[in-house]
Design an enzyme around this catalytic site. Structure first.
Site, PDB file in Angstrom:
ATOM      1  N   HIS A 208       0.633  -1.401   0.193  1.00  0.00           N
ATOM      2  CA  HIS A 208       0.110   0.096  -0.042  1.00  0.00           C
ATOM      3  C   HIS A 208       0.760   1.359  -0.116  1.00  0.00           C
ATOM      4  O   HIS A 208       0.269   2.318   0.002  1.00  0.00           O
ATOM      5  CB  HIS A 208      -1.048   0.138   1.353  1.00  0.00           C
ATOM      6  CG  HIS A 208      -0.257   0.378   2.578  1.00  0.00           C
ATOM      7  ND1 HIS A 208       0.568  -0.478   3.285  1.00  0.00           N
ATOM      8  CD2 HIS A 208      -0.278   1.603   3.050  1.00  0.00           C
ATOM      9  CE1 HIS A 208       1.083   0.052   4.349  1.00  0.00           C
ATOM     10  NE2 HIS A 208       0.700   1.212   4.189  1.00  0.00           N
TER      11      HIS A 208
HETATM   12  C1  UD1 Z   1      -2.087   6.048   5.276  1.00  0.00           C
HETATM   13  C2  UD1 Z   1      -0.848   6.281   5.881  1.00  0.00           C
HETATM   14  C3  UD1 Z   1       0.249   5.289   5.759  1.00  0.00           C
HETATM   15  C4  UD1 Z   1      -0.350   4.023   6.795  1.00  0.00           C
HETATM   16  C5  UD1 Z   1      -1.645   3.516   5.872  1.00  0.00           C
HETATM   17  C6  UD1 Z   1      -2.068   2.555   6.691  1.00  0.00           C
HETATM   18  C7  UD1 Z   1      -0.402   8.677   5.318  1.00  0.00           C
HETATM   19  C8  UD1 Z   1       0.079   9.734   4.633  1.00  0.00           C
HETATM   20  N1  UD1 Z   1      -0.304   7.532   4.960  1.00  0.00           N
HETATM   21  O1  UD1 Z   1      -2.019   5.406   3.999  1.00  0.00           O
HETATM   22  O2  UD1 Z   1       1.366   5.910   6.640  1.00  0.00           O
HETATM   23  O3  UD1 Z   1       0.563   3.199   6.288  1.00  0.00           O
HETATM   24  O4  UD1 Z   1      -2.657   4.641   6.087  1.00  0.00           O
HETATM   25  O5  UD1 Z   1      -2.741   1.817   6.026  1.00  0.00           O
HETATM   26  O6  UD1 Z   1      -1.254   9.011   6.224  1.00  0.00           O
HETATM   27  N2  UD1 Z   1      -9.120   4.733   0.636  1.00  0.00           N
HETATM   28  C9  UD1 Z   1     -10.424   3.997   0.596  1.00  0.00           C
HETATM   29  N3  UD1 Z   1     -11.117   3.669   1.664  1.00  0.00           N
HETATM   30  C10 UD1 Z   1     -10.453   4.050   2.948  1.00  0.00           C
HETATM   31  C11 UD1 Z   1      -9.066   4.561   3.004  1.00  0.00           C
HETATM   32  C12 UD1 Z   1      -8.702   4.945   1.966  1.00  0.00           C
HETATM   33  O7  UD1 Z   1     -10.917   3.796  -0.549  1.00  0.00           O
HETATM   34  O8  UD1 Z   1     -11.126   3.746   4.070  1.00  0.00           O
HETATM   35  C13 UD1 Z   1      -8.248   5.040  -0.615  1.00  0.00           C
HETATM   36  C14 UD1 Z   1      -8.532   6.310  -1.161  1.00  0.00           C
HETATM   37  O9  UD1 Z   1      -8.629   6.291  -2.420  1.00  0.00           O
HETATM   38  C15 UD1 Z   1      -7.497   7.160  -0.719  1.00  0.00           C
HETATM   39  C16 UD1 Z   1      -6.220   6.142  -0.911  1.00  0.00           C
HETATM   40  O10 UD1 Z   1      -7.162   4.853  -0.146  1.00  0.00           O
HETATM   41  O11 UD1 Z   1      -7.236   8.281  -1.504  1.00  0.00           O
HETATM   42  C17 UD1 Z   1      -5.367   6.396   0.248  1.00  0.00           C
HETATM   43  O12 UD1 Z   1      -5.837   6.650   1.615  1.00  0.00           O
HETATM   44  P1  UD1 Z   1      -4.805   7.521   2.563  1.00  0.00           P
HETATM   45  O13 UD1 Z   1      -5.613   7.367   3.951  1.00  0.00           O
HETATM   46  O14 UD1 Z   1      -4.605   8.744   2.050  1.00  0.00           O
HETATM   47  O15 UD1 Z   1      -3.352   6.899   2.722  1.00  0.00           O
HETATM   48  P2  UD1 Z   1      -3.277   5.437   2.965  1.00  0.00           P
HETATM   49  O16 UD1 Z   1      -2.370   4.844   1.674  1.00  0.00           O
HETATM   50  O17 UD1 Z   1      -4.075   4.433   3.496  1.00  0.00           O
HETATM   51  N1  UDP Z   2      -3.757  -5.401   8.553  1.00  0.00           N
HETATM   52  C1  UDP Z   2      -5.025  -6.022   9.080  1.00  0.00           C
HETATM   53  N2  UDP Z   2      -5.693  -6.301   7.676  1.00  0.00           N
HETATM   54  C2  UDP Z   2      -5.277  -6.123   6.491  1.00  0.00           C
HETATM   55  C3  UDP Z   2      -3.947  -5.785   6.437  1.00  0.00           C
HETATM   56  C4  UDP Z   2      -3.074  -5.123   7.281  1.00  0.00           C
HETATM   57  O1  UDP Z   2      -5.252  -6.153   9.831  1.00  0.00           O
HETATM   58  O2  UDP Z   2      -5.886  -6.482   5.365  1.00  0.00           O
HETATM   59  C5  UDP Z   2      -3.160  -5.075  10.030  1.00  0.00           C
HETATM   60  C6  UDP Z   2      -1.585  -5.597  10.126  1.00  0.00           C
HETATM   61  O3  UDP Z   2      -1.670  -6.945  10.723  1.00  0.00           O
HETATM   62  C7  UDP Z   2      -1.089  -4.562  11.135  1.00  0.00           C
HETATM   63  C8  UDP Z   2      -1.635  -3.236  10.553  1.00  0.00           C
HETATM   64  O4  UDP Z   2      -2.910  -3.648   9.947  1.00  0.00           O
HETATM   65  O5  UDP Z   2      -1.228  -4.984  12.289  1.00  0.00           O
HETATM   66  C9  UDP Z   2      -0.739  -2.579   9.324  1.00  0.00           C
HETATM   67  O6  UDP Z   2      -1.227  -1.489   8.811  1.00  0.00           O
HETATM   68  P1  UDP Z   2      -0.728  -0.931   7.482  1.00  0.00           P
HETATM   69  O7  UDP Z   2      -0.125  -1.929   6.747  1.00  0.00           O
HETATM   70  O8  UDP Z   2      -2.272  -0.536   6.875  1.00  0.00           O
HETATM   71  O9  UDP Z   2       0.079   0.116   7.747  1.00  0.00           O
HETATM   72  P2  UDP Z   2       1.575   0.410   8.354  1.00  0.00           P
HETATM   73  O10 UDP Z   2       1.951  -0.425   9.622  1.00  0.00           O
HETATM   74  O11 UDP Z   2       2.410   0.007   7.015  1.00  0.00           O
HETATM   75  O12 UDP Z   2       1.553   1.710   8.600  1.00  0.00           O
END
Ligand code: UD1
Ligand code: UDP
Length: 366
Positions: A208
């Site tokens: 992601h």
């Molecule tokens: C965010 C964090 C990242 C973290 C991750 C955990 C920032 C800059 N990044 O990244 O550090 O590792 O969360 O998962 O804060 N979207 C949906 N539904 C949702 C959420 C997101 O469709 O419920 C889609 C949207 O198109 C959105 C994109 O995912 O634009 C990215 O979501 P966003 O929260 O901006 O960043 P993450 O990649 O999730």
């Molecule tokens: N995770 C989860 N379901 C998923 C993917 C991740 O429960 O489908 C959990 C994972 O086990 C970990 C946390 O979400 O505890 C990590 O989140 P993510 O990878 O989104 O973010 P990051 O740790 O890179 O910030």
């Protein structure tokens, strides 16, 4: 009626923060500290948010700011504006922020400008890659925090190198607490999306990070690497990655099987039963170590260097050949070392004590 006393505002917004807050909220309650939880709404799909509150028994957030998705500036600005109002109204004694997302930075910034002290859970981590939005969020959040709660010694050392030692504590990692606490609640593998192929017959992947999803050639390289592996690869798909694959017209085939994002308990079951975990997630790299499953990290660097030093994690970037060769190395020689660099499973309790001591000290100072 709730006991009087200072109130801590905990601000969360993204999936890994819900898991961290589950541990800390429980510990704060046990220590008699009043907390109100604010959800920024950064993550909002059921499987990215509500599912975690439900299965991890996290208290219902007092407020959901429903900020939603957007560019960095837009999303962070919307959070900043909404959180400022919340803090002005609630005037908490301390703002507790988690990790390195836009929700973390917005909450820390909104609080400090109102002279509300900030405690940062997972302080001190560095990738030394300023192109990562998370690196910027971390550095700035650490800079304006009064309590810096570090998950490991490397984080303490990183802060010391930046000249930051005041308020720095080695608390241990609340993700390790979570792994231990919820281990017994994970379902059997037959109750998960890996029922077929079954225990030990699959690889588990997550992707992601912006650096991978926003770069077509990196994302293509990762998909190609996963498609070519010798066992089925289950990939619970972050919505960001799903949208990018669609935009790029990439339809995974070969070993790769896309599934919906899973809840934390199902994820624990998958992590334990997988042959190897392939990921660009921060949390997943550590969870691989916690559950003694080898990890291939689809990035060029990691904040969690202990996992690499212990031989449980190999960095491959997005290169399909390196991905294949790292999996091959683990298949022929699985790691054997026992390595527990992220605390003793009581980080939540330690954080609650540090918060309490900080609040007591503050009220003593008047
Ligand atoms: C965010 C964090 C990242 C973290 C991750 C955990 C920032 C800059 N990044 O990244 O550090 O590792 O969360 O998962 O804060 N979207 C949906 N539904 C949702 C959420 C997101 O469709 O419920 C889609 C949207 O198109 C959105 C994109 O995912 O634009 C990215 O979501 P966003 O929260 O901006 O960043 P993450 O990649 O999730
Ligand atoms: N995770 C989860 N379901 C998923 C993917 C991740 O429960 O489908 C959990 C994972 O086990 C970990 C946390 O979400 O505890 C990590 O989140 P993510 O990878 O989104 O973010 P990051 O740790 O890179 O910030």
């Amino acid at each position: 009626m709730a006991a009087a006393g200072p109130v801590v505002a905990s601000i969360v917004g993204a999936r890994p923060q819900f898991i961290k807050a589950a541990v800390v909220s429980r510990a704060l309650a046990a220590a008699g500290i009043r907390e109100f939880l604010v959800h920024t709404g950064q993550h909002y799909d059921y499987g990215m948010s509500d599912l975690f509150f439900r299965e991890l028994e996290i208290p219902e957030p007092r407020l959901n700011l429903a900020v939603g998705s957007g560019s960095h500036g837009r999303q962070t600005a919307a959070m900043l504006e909404a959180l400022e109002e919340v803090f002005v109204e609630m005037h908490p004694a301390l703002a507790l922020v988690y990790g390195d997302t836009n929700s973390t930075l917005a909450a820390a910034l909104a609080a400090v400008k109102l002279h509300i002290e900030v405690a940062h859970v997972e302080a001190g981590l560095r990738s030394f890659n300023m192109r990562m939005p998370e690196e910027i969020n971390r550095i700035l959040s650490d800079k304006i925090s009064s309590l810096l709660l570090c998950p490991c010694q490397t984080a303490v050392d990183n802060l010391a190198r930046e000249g930051v030692t005041d308020g720095v504590h080695l608390s241990g990692d609340v993700m390790y607490d979570a792994a231990l606490f919820y281990a017994g609640r994970a379902p059997g593998i037959d109750q998960t999306c890996a029922a077929e192929p079954g225990e030990g017959n699959f690889y588990l992947a997550t992707v992601h990070r912006a650096e991978n999803t926003d770069d077509a050639s990196r994302l293509g390289g990762i998909i190609q690497g996963l498609e070519g592996l010798p066992y089925p690869v289950l990939l619970p798909l972050h919505p960001r990655t799903g949208k990018r694959l669609e935009e790029l017209g990439i339809h995974p085939s070969g070993a790769l099987r896309l599934v919906e994002p899973v809840g934390y308990l199902e994820m624990v079951a998958l992590q334990r039963a997988a042959r190897v975990i392939l990921t660009d997630s921060g949390g997943m790299q550590k969870e691989a170590l916690f559950h003694s499953t080898p990890c291939v990290t689809l990035r060029d660097e990691t904040e969690w260097v202990e996992t690499v030093e212990a031989g449980w994690n190999i960095l491959t970037g997005a290169d399909p050949e390196k991905i294949a060769s790292a999996v091959g190395r683990f298949e022929s020689a699985p790691p054997v070392t026992v390595c527990r660099p992220y605390g003793d499973g009581h980080a939540g309790r330690r954080i609650a004590s540090l918060v309490k001591a900080h609040l007591d000290d503050r009220s003593g100072r008047g």
